[in-house]
Design a protein around this motif. Structure first.
Motif, PDB file in Angstrom:
ATOM      1  N   VAL A 250       0.846  -1.192   0.000  1.00  0.00           N
ATOM      2  CA  VAL A 250       0.000   0.000   0.000  1.00  0.00           C
ATOM      3  C   VAL A 250       0.879   1.240   0.000  1.00  0.00           C
ATOM      4  O   VAL A 250       1.839   1.325   0.768  1.00  0.00           O
ATOM      5  CB  VAL A 250      -0.930   0.048   1.241  1.00  0.00           C
ATOM      6  N   ASP A 251       0.571   2.193  -0.874  1.00  0.00           N
ATOM      7  CA  ASP A 251       1.161   3.526  -0.806  1.00  0.00           C
ATOM      8  C   ASP A 251       0.044   4.511  -0.470  1.00  0.00           C
ATOM      9  O   ASP A 251      -1.041   4.447  -1.067  1.00  0.00           O
ATOM     10  CB  ASP A 251       1.796   3.925  -2.144  1.00  0.00           C
ATOM     11  N   ILE A 252       0.322   5.398   0.468  1.00  0.00           N
ATOM     12  CA  ILE A 252      -0.627   6.454   0.825  1.00  0.00           C
ATOM     13  C   ILE A 252      -0.047   7.773   0.334  1.00  0.00           C
ATOM     14  O   ILE A 252       1.065   8.147   0.713  1.00  0.00           O
ATOM     15  CB  ILE A 252      -0.865   6.508   2.349  1.00  0.00           C
ATOM     16  N   VAL A 253      -0.781   8.467  -0.524  1.00  0.00           N
ATOM     17  CA  VAL A 253      -0.294   9.704  -1.146  1.00  0.00           C
ATOM     18  C   VAL A 253      -1.215  10.847  -0.739  1.00  0.00           C
ATOM     19  O   VAL A 253      -2.418  10.809  -1.021  1.00  0.00           O
ATOM     20  CB  VAL A 253      -0.250   9.584  -2.679  1.00  0.00           C
ATOM     21  N   VAL A 254      -0.669  11.839  -0.063  1.00  0.00           N
ATOM     22  CA  VAL A 254      -1.466  12.972   0.413  1.00  0.00           C
ATOM     23  C   VAL A 254      -0.800  14.274  -0.004  1.00  0.00           C
ATOM     24  O   VAL A 254       0.404  14.330  -0.248  1.00  0.00           O
ATOM     25  CB  VAL A 254      -1.647  12.941   1.945  1.00  0.00           C
ATOM     26  N   CYS A 255      -1.601  15.345  -0.067  1.00  0.00           N
ATOM     27  CA  CYS A 255      -1.095  16.637  -0.527  1.00  0.00           C
ATOM     28  C   CYS A 255      -1.525  17.732   0.430  1.00  0.00           C
ATOM     29  O   CYS A 255      -2.656  17.732   0.931  1.00  0.00           O
ATOM     30  CB  CYS A 255      -1.607  16.927  -1.933  1.00  0.00           C
ATOM     31  N   ALA A 256      -0.629  18.666   0.696  1.00  0.00           N
ATOM     32  CA  ALA A 256      -0.934  19.869   1.482  1.00  0.00           C
ATOM     33  C   ALA A 256      -0.430  21.082   0.721  1.00  0.00           C
ATOM     34  O   ALA A 256       0.585  21.012   0.026  1.00  0.00           O
ATOM     35  CB  ALA A 256      -0.279  19.792   2.856  1.00  0.00           C
ATOM     36  N   MET A 257      -1.148  22.196   0.853  1.00  0.00           N
ATOM     37  CA  MET A 257      -0.765  23.421   0.153  1.00  0.00           C
ATOM     38  C   MET A 257      -0.781  24.612   1.099  1.00  0.00           C
ATOM     39  O   MET A 257      -1.629  24.697   1.987  1.00  0.00           O
ATOM     40  CB  MET A 257      -1.717  23.704  -1.014  1.00  0.00           C
ATOM     41  N   GLU A 258       0.176  25.507   0.905  1.00  0.00           N
ATOM     42  CA  GLU A 258       0.227  26.733   1.689  1.00  0.00           C
ATOM     43  C   GLU A 258       1.051  27.764   0.927  1.00  0.00           C
ATOM     44  O   GLU A 258       2.154  27.466   0.452  1.00  0.00           O
ATOM     45  CB  GLU A 258       0.846  26.481   3.064  1.00  0.00           C
ATOM     46  N   SER A 259       0.505  28.953   0.786  1.00  0.00           N
ATOM     47  CA  SER A 259       1.191  30.084   0.141  1.00  0.00           C
ATOM     48  C   SER A 259       1.707  29.732  -1.254  1.00  0.00           C
ATOM     49  O   SER A 259       2.817  30.095  -1.624  1.00  0.00           O
ATOM     50  CB  SER A 259       2.353  30.562   1.035  1.00  0.00           C
ATOM     51  N   GLY A 260       0.903  28.987  -2.005  1.00  0.00           N
ATOM     52  CA  GLY A 260       1.279  28.663  -3.369  1.00  0.00           C
ATOM     53  C   GLY A 260       2.301  27.558  -3.518  1.00  0.00           C
ATOM     54  O   GLY A 260       2.782  27.298  -4.621  1.00  0.00           O
ATOM     55  N   THR A 288      -3.168  28.525  -8.427  1.00  0.00           N
ATOM     56  CA  THR A 288      -4.573  28.117  -8.501  1.00  0.00           C
ATOM     57  C   THR A 288      -4.755  26.610  -8.674  1.00  0.00           C
ATOM     58  O   THR A 288      -5.877  26.124  -8.694  1.00  0.00           O
ATOM     59  CB  THR A 288      -5.277  28.833  -9.665  1.00  0.00           C
ATOM     60  N   ALA A 289      -3.669  25.868  -8.831  1.00  0.00           N
ATOM     61  CA  ALA A 289      -3.776  24.411  -9.010  1.00  0.00           C
ATOM     62  C   ALA A 289      -4.408  23.782  -7.771  1.00  0.00           C
ATOM     63  O   ALA A 289      -4.051  24.103  -6.638  1.00  0.00           O
ATOM     64  CB  ALA A 289      -2.409  23.814  -9.267  1.00  0.00           C
ATOM     65  N   SER A 290      -5.362  22.891  -7.988  1.00  0.00           N
ATOM     66  CA  SER A 290      -6.043  22.233  -6.870  1.00  0.00           C
ATOM     67  C   SER A 290      -5.252  21.030  -6.383  1.00  0.00           C
ATOM     68  O   SER A 290      -4.372  20.508  -7.085  1.00  0.00           O
ATOM     69  CB  SER A 290      -7.436  21.778  -7.308  1.00  0.00           C
ATOM     70  N   LYS A 291      -5.578  20.568  -5.176  1.00  0.00           N
ATOM     71  CA  LYS A 291      -4.911  19.387  -4.630  1.00  0.00           C
ATOM     72  C   LYS A 291      -5.150  18.169  -5.528  1.00  0.00           C
ATOM     73  O   LYS A 291      -4.245  17.360  -5.741  1.00  0.00           O
ATOM     74  CB  LYS A 291      -5.412  19.097  -3.218  1.00  0.00           C
ATOM     75  N   ALA A 292      -6.379  18.049  -6.039  1.00  0.00           N
ATOM     76  CA  ALA A 292      -6.700  16.903  -6.896  1.00  0.00           C
ATOM     77  C   ALA A 292      -5.857  16.922  -8.172  1.00  0.00           C
ATOM     78  O   ALA A 292      -5.360  15.887  -8.614  1.00  0.00           O
ATOM     79  CB  ALA A 292      -8.192  16.906  -7.234  1.00  0.00           C
ATOM     80  N   GLU A 293      -5.686  18.107  -8.759  1.00  0.00           N
ATOM     81  CA  GLU A 293      -4.860  18.225  -9.969  1.00  0.00           C
ATOM     82  C   GLU A 293      -3.407  17.869  -9.668  1.00  0.00           C
ATOM     83  O   GLU A 293      -2.743  17.186 -10.457  1.00  0.00           O
ATOM     84  CB  GLU A 293      -4.931  19.648 -10.511  1.00  0.00           C
TER      85      GLU A 293
END
Length: 321
Positions: A250-260, A288-293
């Motif tokens: 299993v690989d778990i892939v998550v994304c966080a964004m802050e200040s571009g 403007t790129a979303s986490k899903a993108e």
């Protein structure tokens, strides 16, 4: 194909899997994408409801080229190669050229060894990983050396020994090079090392408990103490690495964004045990790129030249491509 006539454009694009490339008036490549249905995917860019980034992209498109592939897997590989080669302005770029390390077991040898491995897996034997870093591999090798005392030396060193090396003196190797352990006993240590790497520590512990009790009943207390220490070490490691409910690869892939800025974390789980995690900071075309993108682009590029685990867990619903 020119974008001036949308209907004519879509008529020329098939519903096959493949890769599309978008160019501006100066023939500069703006964006590369993949799709399991090229016609459906390209048409989606001309919908009214789009993010500001996609709207800016569409405004600049003067030409779209496409390449049909036999499978989605071929499209994934072609897309990744084109992005790396051309680095289009509107693509999210994964900045990661490093191959990941593995633990390699030379099972074809009379006295196999465990070693650090990076690169192609073209030699006979067993490979375990990938691990997120060289440090994670070396830490695991160090644990295996303490518990099972399997050799990790180079074959040239192993074949030319006339007496045990320092690793034997500090209880980190059983010295098969000079016959300090039988081939059968060493083979069992290799089997247990592999079972440990497969996440089967519980089976090893149960077998060691029986062996400890048998040694104690024969008044072989020193050997019983060795088994006791191995059991304790294995239990401690299992508690530290065990992930509740996780099985297989299993690989778990998550994304966080802050200040571009985006950070993608990949957590690696193999046979219910955590091998660690690694951080990535992909280059974004704009804020403007979303986490899903971001996750969709990351997964496409990251797994284009790596083994895909049996299960992939993400924290966003990915766009249908």
């Amino acid at each position: 194909m020119e974008v001036t006539d949308k209907k004519a454009l879509l008529k020329g694009i098939p519903g096959n899997p493949g890769v599309y490339r978008m160019f501006d008036a100066k023939k500069v490549l703006l964006y590369v994408g993949k799709a399991k249905n090229l016609k459906k995917r390209v048409a989606s860019y001309f919908n009214k409801h789009q993010t500001p980034r996609i709207q800016r992209l569409v405004e600049q498109i003067e030409k779209i080229e496409f390449t049909v592939t036999q499978t989605e897997a071929e499209a994934l590989l072609l897309e990744s190669n084109l992005i790396k080669q051309h680095r289009p302005r509107y693509n999210i770029l994964l900045r990661d050229d490093k191959s990941y390390p593995y633990i390699y077991v030379t099972t074809e040898d009379d006295f196999p060894r465990l070693t650090f491995h990076r690169g192609g897996k073209n030699k006979p034997g067993r490979y375990f990983g990938p691990y997120p870093s060289a440090g994670a591999v070396r830490s695991t090798l160090n644990l295996l050396q303490k518990i099972f005392q399997v050799r990790q030396c180079e074959d040239s060193f192993f074949r030319n020994r006339s007496r045990p090396c320092l690793q034997y003196q500090i209880d980190r190797c059983s010295a098969p090079c000079v016959g300090k352990i039988s081939k059968e006993k060493y083979h069992q240590d290799i089997v247990d090392s592999i079972r440990f790497l497969e996440g089967k520590s519980g089976e090893i512990i149960n077998a060691r408990v029986l062996a400890m009790e048998e040694a104690a009943s024969k008044q072989e207390y020193e050997q019983a103490a060795v088994f006791r220490d191995q059991i304790e070490s294995l239990r401690q490691i299992s508690q530290q690495q065990y992930i509740t409910g996780a099985k297989g690869e299993v690989d778990i892939v998550v994304c966080a964004m802050e200040s571009g800025t985006a950070c993608v974390q990949v957590f690696y789980i193999r046979a219910g045990s955590s091998l660690g995690n690694r951080s990535f900071f992909p280059r974004l075309p704009d804020a403007t790129a979303s986490k899903a993108e971001i996750l969709s682009a990351f997964i496409s590029q990251y797994y284009s030249h790596r083994e895909i685990p049996a299960e992939l867990i993400v924290d966003e619903v990915l766009p249908d491509t």
